[in-house]
Design a protein around this motif. Structure first.
Motif, PDB file in Angstrom:
ATOM      1  N   PRO A  54     136.906  38.982 -22.968  1.00 40.50           N
ATOM      2  CA  PRO A  54     137.401  37.801 -23.698  1.00 40.50           C
ATOM      3  C   PRO A  54     136.286  37.002 -24.383  1.00 40.50           C
ATOM      4  CG  PRO A  54     138.445  37.926 -21.554  1.00 40.50           C
ATOM      5  CD  PRO A  54     137.371  38.971 -21.583  1.00 40.50           C
ATOM      6  N   ILE A  55     135.105  36.955 -23.762  1.00 44.56           N
ATOM      7  CA  ILE A  55     133.984  36.269 -24.400  1.00 44.56           C
ATOM      8  C   ILE A  55     133.573  37.008 -25.669  1.00 44.56           C
ATOM      9  CG2 ILE A  55     131.536  35.695 -24.143  1.00 44.56           C
ATOM     10  CD1 ILE A  55     132.115  35.123 -21.207  1.00 44.56           C
ATOM     11  N   PHE A  56     133.540  38.336 -25.590  1.00 39.92           N
ATOM     12  CA  PHE A  56     133.190  39.142 -26.759  1.00 39.92           C
ATOM     13  C   PHE A  56     134.207  38.949 -27.884  1.00 39.92           C
ATOM     14  CE2 PHE A  56     134.063  43.167 -28.960  1.00 39.92           C
ATOM     15  CZ  PHE A  56     132.883  43.284 -29.676  1.00 39.92           C
ATOM     16  N   LEU A  62     134.504  43.316 -16.219  1.00 39.32           N
ATOM     17  CA  LEU A  62     134.335  43.460 -17.664  1.00 39.32           C
ATOM     18  C   LEU A  62     135.586  43.029 -18.419  1.00 39.32           C
ATOM     19  CD1 LEU A  62     132.462  46.868 -17.883  1.00 39.32           C
ATOM     20  CD2 LEU A  62     131.542  44.616 -18.380  1.00 39.32           C
ATOM     21  N   ASP A  63     136.761  43.403 -17.887  1.00 34.92           N
ATOM     22  CA  ASP A  63     138.011  43.125 -18.576  1.00 34.92           C
ATOM     23  C   ASP A  63     138.389  41.646 -18.531  1.00 34.92           C
ATOM     24  OD1 ASP A  63     140.275  43.934 -20.048  1.00 34.92           O
ATOM     25  OD2 ASP A  63     141.483  43.866 -18.213  1.00 34.92           O
ATOM     26  N   VAL A  84     135.764  36.616 -33.249  1.00 32.72           N
ATOM     27  CA  VAL A  84     136.728  35.992 -34.158  1.00 32.72           C
ATOM     28  C   VAL A  84     136.396  34.542 -34.465  1.00 32.72           C
ATOM     29  CG1 VAL A  84     138.597  37.522 -33.445  1.00 32.72           C
ATOM     30  CG2 VAL A  84     138.322  35.315 -32.326  1.00 32.72           C
ATOM     31  N   SER A  85     135.267  34.028 -33.974  1.00 32.13           N
ATOM     32  CA  SER A  85     134.966  32.630 -34.234  1.00 32.13           C
ATOM     33  C   SER A  85     133.648  32.417 -34.969  1.00 32.13           C
ATOM     34  CB  SER A  85     134.929  31.849 -32.916  1.00 32.13           C
ATOM     35  OG  SER A  85     133.854  32.291 -32.119  1.00 32.13           O
ATOM     36  N   ARG A  86     132.858  33.460 -35.191  1.00 28.36           N
ATOM     37  CA  ARG A  86     131.577  33.264 -35.869  1.00 28.36           C
ATOM     38  C   ARG A  86     131.217  34.492 -36.691  1.00 28.36           C
ATOM     39  NH1 ARG A  86     128.432  30.888 -32.144  1.00 28.36           N
ATOM     40  NH2 ARG A  86     126.574  31.176 -33.354  1.00 28.36           N
TER      41      ARG A  86
END
Length: 199
Positions: A38-40, A32-33, A45-47
């Motif tokens: 990181p995907i979350f 998860l970490d 922060v990008s959409r």
């Protein structure tokens, strides 16, 4: 990990020890970490629009761009005078390229200015555990409700850093849409008219 847990349960008399699942918990935490978190964060922060909304925006963009290119091309092929009337194609092209930028970039400048994010739509789930799990029947009304929720469910941003990043990204995408609008409109307005059919 699973084999280790099974063997410890078999050899140690099936006594549940708190440390028995510690290796599995560490592995799950590491996955998860290092992968999903990181995907979350990158997505946060990008959409500022949901993926369903992006699909809808791309569809709207194709319709607007089709009209925005068909109108001046028809005027070119009919050799319609004055050529300045082709400039009206800038409106559907601007809206089309803007929707295309939102669809592919995932950032809407209007939502970014208002510090809003779209929330993912929640599916209606029955709380009754004895209810039969049936596949919901497809209805036009149900699909329209899903698209309505995808378009209008928003929340206010609480993280100013992510908001600034999304705002900067949405401005870059919008500038790209303005450039594409300017280029395509200039080309379509500069092409000389050619009548392809004469009586």
């Amino acid at each position: 990990i699973l084999t280790n847990i099974e063997q410890r349960l078999l050899h140690d008399g099936a006594a549940l020890d708190h440390s028995l699942f510690s290796e599995a918990l560490l592995y799950a935490y590491d996955v998860l970490d290092t992968y999903y978190f990181p995907i979350f964060i990158a997505d946060a922060v990008s959409r500022n629009v949901t993926r369903d909304h992006c699909v809808l925006r791309v569809f709207i963009a194709f319709l607007l761009l089709w009209f925005g290119f068909a109108l001046p091309l028809a005027l070119i092929l009919l050799d319609h005078e004055p050529k300045a009337e082709r400039i009206w194609s800038i409106l559907p092209q601007l809206l089309g390229w803007w929707n295309m930028a939102v669809g592919f970039g995932g950032c809407d400048p209007l939502l970014a200015v208002m510090r809003k994010y779209q929330s993912p739509t929640m599916k209606d789930v029955s709380m009754n555990p004895t209810a039969k799990k049936e596949r919901p029947k497809w209805t036009l009304r149900g699909k329209l409700d899903d698209w309505h929720r995808a378009w209008f469910s928003t929340r206010v941003s609480v993280d100013m850093t992510a908001t600034r990043m999304v705002r900067a990204r949405s401005i870059r995408w919008f500038i790209g849409a303005l450039v594409m609008t300017g280029i395509s409109t200039a080309i379509l307005c500069a092409v000389p008219g050619t009548r392809i059919y004469r009586n």
